[in-house]
Scaffold this motif. Sequence first.
Motif, PDB file in Angstrom:
ATOM      1  N   VAL A 116       0.689  -1.393   0.123  1.00  0.00           N
ATOM      2  CA  VAL A 116      -0.003   0.056  -0.179  1.00  0.00           C
ATOM      3  C   VAL A 116       0.856   1.374   0.223  1.00  0.00           C
ATOM      4  O   VAL A 116       0.595   2.027  -0.601  1.00  0.00           O
ATOM      5  N   GLY A 117       2.243   1.175   0.803  1.00  0.00           N
ATOM      6  CA  GLY A 117       2.633   2.286   0.982  1.00  0.00           C
ATOM      7  C   GLY A 117       3.654   2.480  -0.304  1.00  0.00           C
ATOM      8  O   GLY A 117       4.080   3.614  -0.554  1.00  0.00           O
ATOM      9  N   SER A 118       3.422   1.799  -1.293  1.00  0.00           N
ATOM     10  CA  SER A 118       4.322   1.739  -2.650  1.00  0.00           C
ATOM     11  C   SER A 118       3.378   2.579  -3.654  1.00  0.00           C
ATOM     12  O   SER A 118       3.711   3.084  -4.699  1.00  0.00           O
ATOM     13  N   VAL A 119       2.174   2.668  -3.191  1.00  0.00           N
ATOM     14  CA  VAL A 119       1.123   3.373  -4.067  1.00  0.00           C
ATOM     15  C   VAL A 119       0.716   4.632  -3.447  1.00  0.00           C
ATOM     16  O   VAL A 119       0.790   5.650  -3.979  1.00  0.00           O
ATOM     17  N   LEU A 120       0.582   4.578  -2.027  1.00  0.00           N
ATOM     18  CA  LEU A 120      -0.254   5.808  -1.369  1.00  0.00           C
ATOM     19  C   LEU A 120       0.866   6.688  -1.084  1.00  0.00           C
ATOM     20  O   LEU A 120       1.802   5.878  -0.406  1.00  0.00           O
ATOM     21  N   THR A 121       0.681   7.814  -0.664  1.00  0.00           N
ATOM     22  CA  THR A 121       1.772   8.714  -0.118  1.00  0.00           C
ATOM     23  C   THR A 121       1.557   8.533   1.359  1.00  0.00           C
ATOM     24  O   THR A 121       0.499   7.916   1.818  1.00  0.00           O
ATOM     25  N   GLU A 122       2.574   8.789   2.098  1.00  0.00           N
ATOM     26  CA  GLU A 122       2.150   8.843   3.714  1.00  0.00           C
ATOM     27  C   GLU A 122       0.940   9.634   4.040  1.00  0.00           C
ATOM     28  O   GLU A 122       0.262   8.828   4.954  1.00  0.00           O
ATOM     29  N   GLU A 123       0.787  10.517   3.755  1.00  0.00           N
ATOM     30  CA  GLU A 123      -0.513  11.358   4.112  1.00  0.00           C
ATOM     31  C   GLU A 123      -1.706  10.826   3.616  1.00  0.00           C
ATOM     32  O   GLU A 123      -2.829  10.851   4.179  1.00  0.00           O
ATOM     33  N   GLU A 124      -1.623  10.118   2.207  1.00  0.00           N
ATOM     34  CA  GLU A 124      -2.678   9.289   2.028  1.00  0.00           C
ATOM     35  C   GLU A 124      -2.834   7.995   2.665  1.00  0.00           C
ATOM     36  O   GLU A 124      -4.375   7.659   3.159  1.00  0.00           O
ATOM     37  N   TYR A 125      -1.988   7.386   3.178  1.00  0.00           N
ATOM     38  CA  TYR A 125      -2.092   6.316   3.927  1.00  0.00           C
ATOM     39  C   TYR A 125      -2.674   6.824   5.239  1.00  0.00           C
ATOM     40  O   TYR A 125      -3.624   5.902   5.903  1.00  0.00           O
ATOM     41  N   ILE A 126      -2.299   7.811   5.802  1.00  0.00           N
ATOM     42  CA  ILE A 126      -2.707   8.229   6.977  1.00  0.00           C
ATOM     43  C   ILE A 126      -4.435   8.521   7.034  1.00  0.00           C
ATOM     44  O   ILE A 126      -5.110   8.091   7.731  1.00  0.00           O
ATOM     45  N   GLY A 127      -4.790   9.023   5.913  1.00  0.00           N
ATOM     46  CA  GLY A 127      -6.017   9.674   5.771  1.00  0.00           C
ATOM     47  C   GLY A 127      -7.108   8.361   5.495  1.00  0.00           C
ATOM     48  O   GLY A 127      -7.987   8.484   6.068  1.00  0.00           O
ATOM     49  N   VAL A 128      -6.382   7.444   4.711  1.00  0.00           N
ATOM     50  CA  VAL A 128      -7.393   6.048   4.450  1.00  0.00           C
ATOM     51  C   VAL A 128      -7.599   5.365   6.055  1.00  0.00           C
ATOM     52  O   VAL A 128      -8.463   4.823   6.179  1.00  0.00           O
ATOM     53  N   SER A 129      -6.531   5.261   6.659  1.00  0.00           N
ATOM     54  CA  SER A 129      -6.371   4.598   7.886  1.00  0.00           C
ATOM     55  C   SER A 129      -7.406   5.377   8.929  1.00  0.00           C
ATOM     56  O   SER A 129      -8.212   4.630   9.401  1.00  0.00           O
ATOM     57  N   TRP A 130      -7.378   6.591   8.869  1.00  0.00           N
ATOM     58  CA  TRP A 130      -8.448   7.173   9.768  1.00  0.00           C
ATOM     59  C   TRP A 130      -9.784   7.116   9.296  1.00  0.00           C
ATOM     60  O   TRP A 130     -10.685   7.027   9.884  1.00  0.00           O
ATOM     61  N   LEU A 131      -9.847   7.009   7.837  1.00  0.00           N
ATOM     62  CA  LEU A 131     -11.479   7.028   7.600  1.00  0.00           C
ATOM     63  C   LEU A 131     -11.841   5.514   8.007  1.00  0.00           C
ATOM     64  O   LEU A 131     -12.908   5.352   8.402  1.00  0.00           O
ATOM     65  N   ALA A 132     -10.910   4.601   7.671  1.00  0.00           N
ATOM     66  CA  ALA A 132     -11.439   3.112   8.361  1.00  0.00           C
ATOM     67  C   ALA A 132     -11.598   2.963   9.740  1.00  0.00           C
ATOM     68  O   ALA A 132     -12.550   2.253  10.044  1.00  0.00           O
ATOM     69  N   ILE A 133     -10.998   3.776  10.367  1.00  0.00           N
ATOM     70  CA  ILE A 133     -11.214   3.637  12.016  1.00  0.00           C
ATOM     71  C   ILE A 133     -12.296   4.245  12.188  1.00  0.00           C
ATOM     72  O   ILE A 133     -13.236   3.770  12.947  1.00  0.00           O
ATOM     73  N   ALA A 134     -12.678   5.472  11.772  1.00  0.00           N
ATOM     74  CA  ALA A 134     -13.910   6.181  11.838  1.00  0.00           C
ATOM     75  C   ALA A 134     -15.156   5.509  11.526  1.00  0.00           C
ATOM     76  O   ALA A 134     -16.151   5.254  12.210  1.00  0.00           O
ATOM     77  N   ILE A 135     -15.299   4.824  10.246  1.00  0.00           N
ATOM     78  CA  ILE A 135     -16.431   4.262   9.788  1.00  0.00           C
ATOM     79  C   ILE A 135     -16.663   2.936  10.444  1.00  0.00           C
ATOM     80  O   ILE A 135     -17.748   2.329  10.717  1.00  0.00           O
ATOM     81  N   ASN A 136     -15.586   2.103  11.061  1.00  0.00           N
ATOM     82  CA  ASN A 136     -15.566   1.108  11.721  1.00  0.00           C
ATOM     83  C   ASN A 136     -16.254   1.347  13.114  1.00  0.00           C
ATOM     84  O   ASN A 136     -17.218   0.888  13.455  1.00  0.00           O
ATOM     85  N   ALA A 137     -15.951   2.444  13.590  1.00  0.00           N
ATOM     86  CA  ALA A 137     -16.772   2.698  14.779  1.00  0.00           C
ATOM     87  C   ALA A 137     -18.194   3.318  14.762  1.00  0.00           C
ATOM     88  O   ALA A 137     -19.049   2.640  15.322  1.00  0.00           O
ATOM     89  N   PHE A 138     -18.447   3.805  13.683  1.00  0.00           N
ATOM     90  CA  PHE A 138     -20.123   4.105  13.163  1.00  0.00           C
ATOM     91  C   PHE A 138     -20.598   2.499  13.096  1.00  0.00           C
ATOM     92  O   PHE A 138     -21.780   2.610  13.327  1.00  0.00           O
ATOM     93  N   ASN A 139     -20.012   1.782  12.234  1.00  0.00           N
ATOM     94  CA  ASN A 139     -20.676   0.324  11.913  1.00  0.00           C
ATOM     95  C   ASN A 139     -20.875  -0.249  13.279  1.00  0.00           C
ATOM     96  O   ASN A 139     -22.120  -0.835  13.457  1.00  0.00           O
ATOM     97  N   ARG A 140     -19.964  -0.345  14.226  1.00  0.00           N
ATOM     98  CA  ARG A 140     -20.381  -0.905  15.237  1.00  0.00           C
ATOM     99  C   ARG A 140     -21.380  -0.534  16.108  1.00  0.00           C
ATOM    100  O   ARG A 140     -22.395  -1.190  16.893  1.00  0.00           O
ATOM    101  N   GLN A 141     -21.558   0.823  15.993  1.00  0.00           N
ATOM    102  CA  GLN A 141     -22.874   1.567  16.843  1.00  0.00           C
ATOM    103  C   GLN A 141     -23.925   1.078  16.235  1.00  0.00           C
ATOM    104  O   GLN A 141     -24.810   0.901  16.859  1.00  0.00           O
ATOM    105  N   ALA A 142     -24.008   1.310  14.839  1.00  0.00           N
ATOM    106  CA  ALA A 142     -25.253   1.199  14.351  1.00  0.00           C
ATOM    107  C   ALA A 142     -25.805  -0.518  14.476  1.00  0.00           C
ATOM    108  O   ALA A 142     -26.895  -0.728  14.535  1.00  0.00           O
ATOM    109  N   ILE A 143     -24.644  -1.242  14.064  1.00  0.00           N
ATOM    110  CA  ILE A 143     -25.095  -2.699  13.801  1.00  0.00           C
ATOM    111  C   ILE A 143     -25.475  -3.195  15.620  1.00  0.00           C
ATOM    112  O   ILE A 143     -26.536  -4.024  16.083  1.00  0.00           O
ATOM    113  N   ALA A 144     -24.867  -2.642  16.635  1.00  0.00           N
ATOM    114  CA  ALA A 144     -25.213  -2.919  18.119  1.00  0.00           C
ATOM    115  C   ALA A 144     -26.647  -2.367  18.277  1.00  0.00           C
ATOM    116  O   ALA A 144     -27.286  -3.336  19.047  1.00  0.00           O
ATOM    117  N   GLY A 145     -26.923  -1.391  17.639  1.00  0.00           N
ATOM    118  CA  GLY A 145     -28.301  -0.868  17.722  1.00  0.00           C
ATOM    119  C   GLY A 145     -29.257  -1.304  16.755  1.00  0.00           C
ATOM    120  O   GLY A 145     -30.650  -1.049  16.902  1.00  0.00           O
TER     121      GLY A 145
END
Length: 154
Positions: A116-145
């Motif tokens: 992944v790092g050979s394709v994405l810049t470090e900043e893009e890697y960070i951005g995608v990582s935080w997007l995944a972390i955030a949506i996973n939190a929303f997923n868990r909240q919605a699924i639990a409810g």
Amino acid sequence: MTQNRVHLARRARAVYQALQEFSKAVGAHAREHGLDDRLMELVQLRCSQINGCAYCMRVHVDRAEKAGVTMDELGQLTAWRDSGVFTERERAALELAEAHTLIHQDGISDEVYNRVGSVLTEEEYIGVSWLAIAINAFNRQAIAGRYEVASRQG
């Protein structure tokens, strides 16, 4: 008969609002560092698919369509590895998003990190990582409810 579930967003409004603010900050950071709406929606939708969050899938399918993702591309998202419709950059982001969503299995392996790092810049890697972390939190909240996703027909 199953009892109604506690609606976490309504019962702890301040916490949910903090999650929303966190998500806005993540989106702003991602955009500021080169991620477009199309890529961001693909990432969030793929995480939601893996988690089986119908509520978030509905939200992000709608947003993906507005960001220019076609029905053909939406239909192939679960098979992105075998599909030729996604760019190298999108494929790298999807691989990273999957690794974050399934982090309990293998973490982020050196192989994934390097590929992944050979394709994405470090900043893009960070951005995608935080997007995944955030949506996973929303997923868990919605699924639990067990947030309902009603039919749009009729």
